[in-house]
Design a protein around this motif. Structure first.
Motif, PDB file in Angstrom:
ATOM      1  N   MET A 213      10.286   5.422   4.013  1.00  0.00           N
ATOM      2  CA  MET A 213       9.982   4.776   2.728  1.00  0.00           C
ATOM      3  C   MET A 213       8.735   3.928   2.888  1.00  0.00           C
ATOM      4  N   VAL A 214       7.919   3.879   1.860  1.00  0.00           N
ATOM      5  CA  VAL A 214       6.678   3.105   1.887  1.00  0.00           C
ATOM      6  C   VAL A 214       6.887   1.783   1.184  1.00  0.00           C
ATOM      7  N   ALA A 215       6.544   0.692   1.839  1.00  0.00           N
ATOM      8  CA  ALA A 215       6.646  -0.615   1.218  1.00  0.00           C
ATOM      9  C   ALA A 215       5.372  -0.913   0.440  1.00  0.00           C
ATOM     10  N   PHE A 216       5.305  -2.127  -0.116  1.00  0.00           N
ATOM     11  CA  PHE A 216       4.130  -2.507  -0.886  1.00  0.00           C
ATOM     12  C   PHE A 216       2.926  -2.689   0.016  1.00  0.00           C
ATOM     13  N   LEU A 217       1.746  -2.592  -0.587  1.00  0.00           N
ATOM     14  CA  LEU A 217       0.496  -2.743   0.158  1.00  0.00           C
ATOM     15  C   LEU A 217       0.226  -4.217   0.380  1.00  0.00           C
ATOM     16  N   VAL A 218      -0.098  -4.578   1.608  1.00  0.00           N
ATOM     17  CA  VAL A 218      -0.404  -5.961   1.950  1.00  0.00           C
ATOM     18  C   VAL A 218      -1.872  -6.056   2.317  1.00  0.00           C
TER      19      VAL A 218
ATOM     20  N   VAL B  16       5.360   2.384   6.727  1.00  0.00           N
ATOM     21  CA  VAL B  16       5.688   3.803   6.588  1.00  0.00           C
ATOM     22  C   VAL B  16       6.732   4.148   7.642  1.00  0.00           C
ATOM     23  N   HIS B  17       7.881   4.639   7.179  1.00  0.00           N
ATOM     24  CA  HIS B  17       8.965   5.014   8.099  1.00  0.00           C
ATOM     25  C   HIS B  17       9.293   3.882   9.070  1.00  0.00           C
ATOM     26  N   GLY B  18       9.286   2.658   8.550  1.00  0.00           N
ATOM     27  CA  GLY B  18       9.669   1.504   9.353  1.00  0.00           C
ATOM     28  C   GLY B  18       8.577   0.925  10.217  1.00  0.00           C
ATOM     29  N   ARG B  19       7.349   1.453  10.135  1.00  0.00           N
ATOM     30  CA  ARG B  19       6.237   0.956  10.952  1.00  0.00           C
ATOM     31  C   ARG B  19       5.162   0.345  10.051  1.00  0.00           C
ATOM     32  N   TRP B  20       4.614  -0.797  10.480  1.00  0.00           N
ATOM     33  CA  TRP B  20       3.474  -1.351   9.775  1.00  0.00           C
ATOM     34  C   TRP B  20       2.199  -0.680  10.284  1.00  0.00           C
ATOM     35  N   VAL B  21       1.391  -0.198   9.355  1.00  0.00           N
ATOM     36  CA  VAL B  21       0.197   0.563   9.713  1.00  0.00           C
ATOM     37  C   VAL B  21      -0.979   0.119   8.849  1.00  0.00           C
ATOM     38  N   ASP B  22      -2.182   0.421   9.325  1.00  0.00           N
ATOM     39  CA  ASP B  22      -3.384   0.198   8.526  1.00  0.00           C
ATOM     40  C   ASP B  22      -3.599   1.377   7.587  1.00  0.00           C
ATOM     41  N   VAL B  23      -4.037   1.075   6.376  1.00  0.00           N
ATOM     42  CA  VAL B  23      -4.386   2.103   5.401  1.00  0.00           C
ATOM     43  C   VAL B  23      -5.907   2.104   5.261  1.00  0.00           C
TER      44      VAL B  23
ATOM     45  N   GLY C  70     -19.175   5.130   4.874  1.00  0.00           N
ATOM     46  CA  GLY C  70     -18.298   4.802   3.758  1.00  0.00           C
ATOM     47  C   GLY C  70     -16.835   4.610   4.064  1.00  0.00           C
ATOM     48  N   ALA C  71     -16.406   4.750   5.322  1.00  0.00           N
ATOM     49  CA  ALA C  71     -14.998   4.518   5.649  1.00  0.00           C
ATOM     50  C   ALA C  71     -14.650   3.064   5.355  1.00  0.00           C
ATOM     51  N   ALA C  72     -13.445   2.832   4.830  1.00  0.00           N
ATOM     52  CA  ALA C  72     -13.072   1.487   4.401  1.00  0.00           C
ATOM     53  C   ALA C  72     -11.609   1.195   4.715  1.00  0.00           C
ATOM     54  N   TRP C  73     -11.320  -0.094   4.850  1.00  0.00           N
ATOM     55  CA  TRP C  73      -9.952  -0.578   5.072  1.00  0.00           C
ATOM     56  C   TRP C  73      -9.376  -1.039   3.743  1.00  0.00           C
ATOM     57  N   TRP C  74      -8.140  -0.639   3.458  1.00  0.00           N
ATOM     58  CA  TRP C  74      -7.515  -0.976   2.175  1.00  0.00           C
ATOM     59  C   TRP C  74      -6.357  -1.940   2.299  1.00  0.00           C
ATOM     60  N   GLY C  75      -5.802  -2.092   3.484  1.00  0.00           N
ATOM     61  CA  GLY C  75      -4.682  -3.002   3.631  1.00  0.00           C
ATOM     62  C   GLY C  75      -3.702  -2.492   4.672  1.00  0.00           C
ATOM     63  N   ARG C  76      -2.494  -3.039   4.633  1.00  0.00           N
ATOM     64  CA  ARG C  76      -1.439  -2.610   5.539  1.00  0.00           C
ATOM     65  C   ARG C  76      -0.212  -2.216   4.716  1.00  0.00           C
TER      66      ARG C  76
END
Length: 224
Positions: free
Chosen positions: A1-6, A155-162, A146-152
């Motif tokens: 499950m995906v949580a909210f974007l931080v 996903v499936h119980g792991r915090w990851v960079d988006v 143009g690569a960019a960071w959008w947040g964290r």
């Protein structure tokens, strides 16, 4: 499950990649190659309903294998599938299992070329195979293109960079067409790709089930 974007930096908008983030993006496809293969679920959009391919991709040999299920559509596309960069092998099944058998059946397969355009399924299969590379990318060039960071996100119980990828070579303005969910060690956990033929993106989730090494089916010739 995906949580909210931080949004860790509080800006509320994407920003260029920092050095450590660019380094993780640069190695994420190489991580798949190092792992030999990954378990994947490929969600393919379509006006007639979604298709989901649940299976494995071998990133060394460039071959994928799994089972196809339709959602909100008829069952004509359900069955087993194995694919390479140039070919697709399908075995229709009226009652397809949740997971493909470890050893592909020896009969009942139909072969065709993998289409380079006009098929959301084939485009998705090709994208999935392309998510492994035998060397890291140039981390310094990713923010420049143009690569960019959008947040964290979780996903499936792991915090990851988006993060979103850079523009494709020779195609300016395509930065952001591919979005990656990447762990702290550069492991890829999700990819979302905008495709021209569909209003909704292709979504590829990793580690949704146990990885099973891909055994070639009848007629397949994996790349070595």
């Amino acid at each position: 499950m995906v949580a909210f974007l931080v949004d860790d930096d509080g800006s509320g908008s994407p920003r260029p990649l920092r050095t450590d983030e660019a380094s993780r993006l640069a190695i994420t496809r190489f991580r798949n190659y190092q792992a030999q293969g990954r378990a994947v679920t490929i969600t393919v959009p379509g006006t007639a309903g979604e298709l989901a391919v649940t299976g494995s991709v071998d990133y060394r040999r460039k071959v994928g294998y799994g089972v196809v299920h339709g959602t909100g559509r008829d069952k004509s596309s359900d069955g087993l599938i194995q694919w390479t960069p140039t070919s697709v092998h399908v075995r229709p099944m009226t009652d397809a299992p949740a997971h493909a058998p470890a050893s592909p059946p020896r009969s009942g397969w139909y072969d065709r070329p993998l289409l380079s355009s006009g098929s959301a399924l084939d485009t998705s299969l090709s994208i999935a195979l392309g998510l492994g590379g035998d060397r890291p990318e140039n981390a310094e060039l990713l923010p420049q293109n143009g690569a960019a960071w959008w947040g964290r996100e979780q996903v499936h119980g792991r915090w990851v960079d988006v993060v979103t990828g850079p523009s494709s070579p020779g195609r300016s303005g395509t930065a952001g067409n591919v979005r990656y969910w990447i762990g702290s060690d550069g492991t890829m956990y999700r990819v979302r790709v905008s495709v021209s033929s569909q209003p909704e993106p292709v979504v590829i989730d990793f580690d949704t089930h146990k990885y099973v090494p891909v055994k070639p089916g009848p007629g397949t010739t994996p790349t070595r």
